[in-house]
Design a protein around this motif. Structure first.
Motif, PDB file in Angstrom:
ATOM      1  N   GLN A  63      22.981   6.406   9.500  1.00  0.00           N
ATOM      2  CA  GLN A  63      22.327   7.668   9.850  1.00  0.00           C
ATOM      3  C   GLN A  63      21.130   7.404  10.759  1.00  0.00           C
ATOM      4  O   GLN A  63      20.881   8.156  11.713  1.00  0.00           O
ATOM      5  CB  GLN A  63      21.868   8.416   8.586  1.00  0.00           C
ATOM      6  CG  GLN A  63      22.995   8.951   7.750  1.00  0.00           C
ATOM      7  CD  GLN A  63      22.544   9.564   6.426  1.00  0.00           C
ATOM      8  OE1 GLN A  63      23.374   9.779   5.570  1.00  0.00           O
ATOM      9  NE2 GLN A  63      21.274   9.829   6.228  1.00  0.00           N
ATOM     10  N   LEU A  64      20.394   6.336  10.481  1.00  0.00           N
ATOM     11  CA  LEU A  64      19.252   5.965  11.321  1.00  0.00           C
ATOM     12  C   LEU A  64      19.733   5.684  12.746  1.00  0.00           C
ATOM     13  O   LEU A  64      19.169   6.199  13.711  1.00  0.00           O
ATOM     14  CB  LEU A  64      18.554   4.736  10.734  1.00  0.00           C
ATOM     15  CG  LEU A  64      17.306   4.234  11.458  1.00  0.00           C
ATOM     16  CD1 LEU A  64      16.375   3.568  10.461  1.00  0.00           C
ATOM     17  CD2 LEU A  64      17.600   3.307  12.595  1.00  0.00           C
ATOM     18  N   VAL A  65      20.775   4.882  12.872  1.00  0.00           N
ATOM     19  CA  VAL A  65      21.290   4.505  14.196  1.00  0.00           C
ATOM     20  C   VAL A  65      21.805   5.729  14.954  1.00  0.00           C
ATOM     21  O   VAL A  65      21.512   5.914  16.140  1.00  0.00           O
ATOM     22  CB  VAL A  65      22.395   3.434  14.054  1.00  0.00           C
ATOM     23  CG1 VAL A  65      23.055   3.141  15.394  1.00  0.00           C
ATOM     24  CG2 VAL A  65      21.825   2.164  13.446  1.00  0.00           C
ATOM     25  N   ILE A  66      22.541   6.589  14.263  1.00  0.00           N
ATOM     26  CA  ILE A  66      23.097   7.789  14.902  1.00  0.00           C
ATOM     27  C   ILE A  66      21.972   8.714  15.370  1.00  0.00           C
ATOM     28  O   ILE A  66      21.978   9.189  16.512  1.00  0.00           O
ATOM     29  CB  ILE A  66      24.051   8.525  13.940  1.00  0.00           C
ATOM     30  CG1 ILE A  66      25.309   7.688  13.708  1.00  0.00           C
ATOM     31  CG2 ILE A  66      24.396   9.911  14.457  1.00  0.00           C
ATOM     32  CD1 ILE A  66      26.156   8.133  12.525  1.00  0.00           C
ATOM     33  N   LEU A  67      20.991   8.932  14.504  1.00  0.00           N
ATOM     34  CA  LEU A  67      19.889   9.826  14.882  1.00  0.00           C
ATOM     35  C   LEU A  67      19.023   9.218  15.981  1.00  0.00           C
ATOM     36  O   LEU A  67      18.491   9.951  16.825  1.00  0.00           O
ATOM     37  CB  LEU A  67      19.050  10.191  13.656  1.00  0.00           C
ATOM     38  CG  LEU A  67      18.482  11.594  13.681  1.00  0.00           C
ATOM     39  CD1 LEU A  67      19.575  12.634  13.840  1.00  0.00           C
ATOM     40  CD2 LEU A  67      17.678  11.871  12.440  1.00  0.00           C
ATOM     41  N   LEU A  68      18.884   7.906  15.979  1.00  0.00           N
ATOM     42  CA  LEU A  68      18.130   7.261  17.055  1.00  0.00           C
ATOM     43  C   LEU A  68      18.838   7.482  18.394  1.00  0.00           C
ATOM     44  O   LEU A  68      18.192   7.786  19.399  1.00  0.00           O
ATOM     45  CB  LEU A  68      17.948   5.767  16.775  1.00  0.00           C
ATOM     46  CG  LEU A  68      17.078   5.012  17.777  1.00  0.00           C
ATOM     47  CD1 LEU A  68      15.664   5.594  17.837  1.00  0.00           C
ATOM     48  CD2 LEU A  68      17.029   3.535  17.413  1.00  0.00           C
ATOM     49  N   LYS A  86      11.858   8.771  17.221  1.00  0.00           N
ATOM     50  CA  LYS A  86      11.855   7.554  16.410  1.00  0.00           C
ATOM     51  C   LYS A  86      11.536   7.864  14.952  1.00  0.00           C
ATOM     52  O   LYS A  86      12.152   7.292  14.050  1.00  0.00           O
ATOM     53  CB  LYS A  86      10.847   6.543  16.974  1.00  0.00           C
ATOM     54  CG  LYS A  86      11.277   5.947  18.298  1.00  0.00           C
ATOM     55  CD  LYS A  86      10.306   4.913  18.807  1.00  0.00           C
ATOM     56  CE  LYS A  86       9.074   5.581  19.376  1.00  0.00           C
ATOM     57  NZ  LYS A  86       8.153   4.646  20.030  1.00  0.00           N
ATOM     58  N   PHE A  87      10.589   8.764  14.715  1.00  0.00           N
ATOM     59  CA  PHE A  87      10.262   9.101  13.329  1.00  0.00           C
ATOM     60  C   PHE A  87      11.438   9.796  12.646  1.00  0.00           C
ATOM     61  O   PHE A  87      11.750   9.499  11.493  1.00  0.00           O
ATOM     62  CB  PHE A  87       9.010   9.993  13.250  1.00  0.00           C
ATOM     63  CG  PHE A  87       8.648  10.328  11.829  1.00  0.00           C
ATOM     64  CD1 PHE A  87       7.953   9.420  11.044  1.00  0.00           C
ATOM     65  CD2 PHE A  87       9.019  11.530  11.262  1.00  0.00           C
ATOM     66  CE1 PHE A  87       7.640   9.710   9.722  1.00  0.00           C
ATOM     67  CE2 PHE A  87       8.712  11.839   9.951  1.00  0.00           C
ATOM     68  CZ  PHE A  87       8.006  10.917   9.174  1.00  0.00           C
ATOM     69  N   ALA A  88      12.086  10.713  13.340  1.00  0.00           N
ATOM     70  CA  ALA A  88      13.244  11.403  12.755  1.00  0.00           C
ATOM     71  C   ALA A  88      14.340  10.393  12.405  1.00  0.00           C
ATOM     72  O   ALA A  88      14.968  10.489  11.347  1.00  0.00           O
ATOM     73  CB  ALA A  88      13.774  12.462  13.718  1.00  0.00           C
ATOM     74  N   ALA A  89      14.557   9.418  13.276  1.00  0.00           N
ATOM     75  CA  ALA A  89      15.565   8.392  12.996  1.00  0.00           C
ATOM     76  C   ALA A  89      15.160   7.555  11.786  1.00  0.00           C
ATOM     77  O   ALA A  89      15.983   7.261  10.919  1.00  0.00           O
ATOM     78  CB  ALA A  89      15.761   7.505  14.223  1.00  0.00           C
ATOM     79  N   ALA A  90      13.890   7.182  11.708  1.00  0.00           N
ATOM     80  CA  ALA A  90      13.413   6.374  10.577  1.00  0.00           C
ATOM     81  C   ALA A  90      13.468   7.156   9.267  1.00  0.00           C
ATOM     82  O   ALA A  90      13.649   6.569   8.196  1.00  0.00           O
ATOM     83  CB  ALA A  90      11.987   5.897  10.842  1.00  0.00           C
TER      84      ALA A  90
END
Length: 164
Positions: A63-68, A86-90
């Motif tokens: 999910q982190l990778v996809i959102l990044l 970056k914060f949304a991905a983290a």
């Protein structure tokens, strides 16, 4: 909620200060520090490995990778700031996929409340409490870290009380 109450209880004490840091920093400087983003990722890596099964941990990291990837595209299109992306991905690994609709509704309500509150404080005498904040001087920009951080913090709080 699909988020485990136990996971939320373990994550929250470490994530909440980071969310506060992100909100404060974005209002003061209109930047989300990379150190805050990395701290959030490290909290998930450090605790997530012990709190969830391996397959769920890997799914959450995806999910982190996809959102990044989505965030990079949106940043390149000028739709969101790099720190926000970056914060949304983290923050993505902390969210159970089954809670996505809840999270989006929570974010929408939080964004509206944060925007209205920020704009009202900006034109009120309360602004004198933090006279040097960059966000007061940006006419068209809004510190999204305020609502992004608050959304994650509230989501984990809800998870503690209503999680599975």
């Amino acid at each position: 909620m699909d988020l485990s109450a136990q996971n939320a209880l373990w994550f929250a004490p470490l994530v909440w200060p980071i969310c506060l840091w992100v909100a404060w920093s974005d209002m003061a400087t209109m930047r989300i520090p990379n150190k805050a983003v990395m701290a959030l990722v490290l909290v998930f890596l450090g605790l997530g490995l012990f709190l969830m099964p391996w397959d769920l941990f890997l799914w959450r990291m995806s999910q982190l990778v996809i959102l990044l990837g989505i965030g990079i595209f949106l940043n390149a299109a000028g739709m969101v700031g790099a720190g926000d992306a970056k914060f949304a991905a983290a923050a993505a690994p902390f969210v159970a996929l089954g809670d996505l609709r809840l999270l989006l509704a929570l974010f929408a309500a939080n964004l509206l409340a944060a925007f209205v509150t920020h704009r009202l404080v900006r034109i009120s005498p309360l602004r004198r409490l933090a006279p040097g904040w960059e966000s007061w001087h940006r006419r068209w920009d809004f510190p999204m870290g305020l609502s992004l951080g608050a959304t994650l913090a509230i989501y984990l709080g809800l998870g503690i009380f209503y999680g599975s």
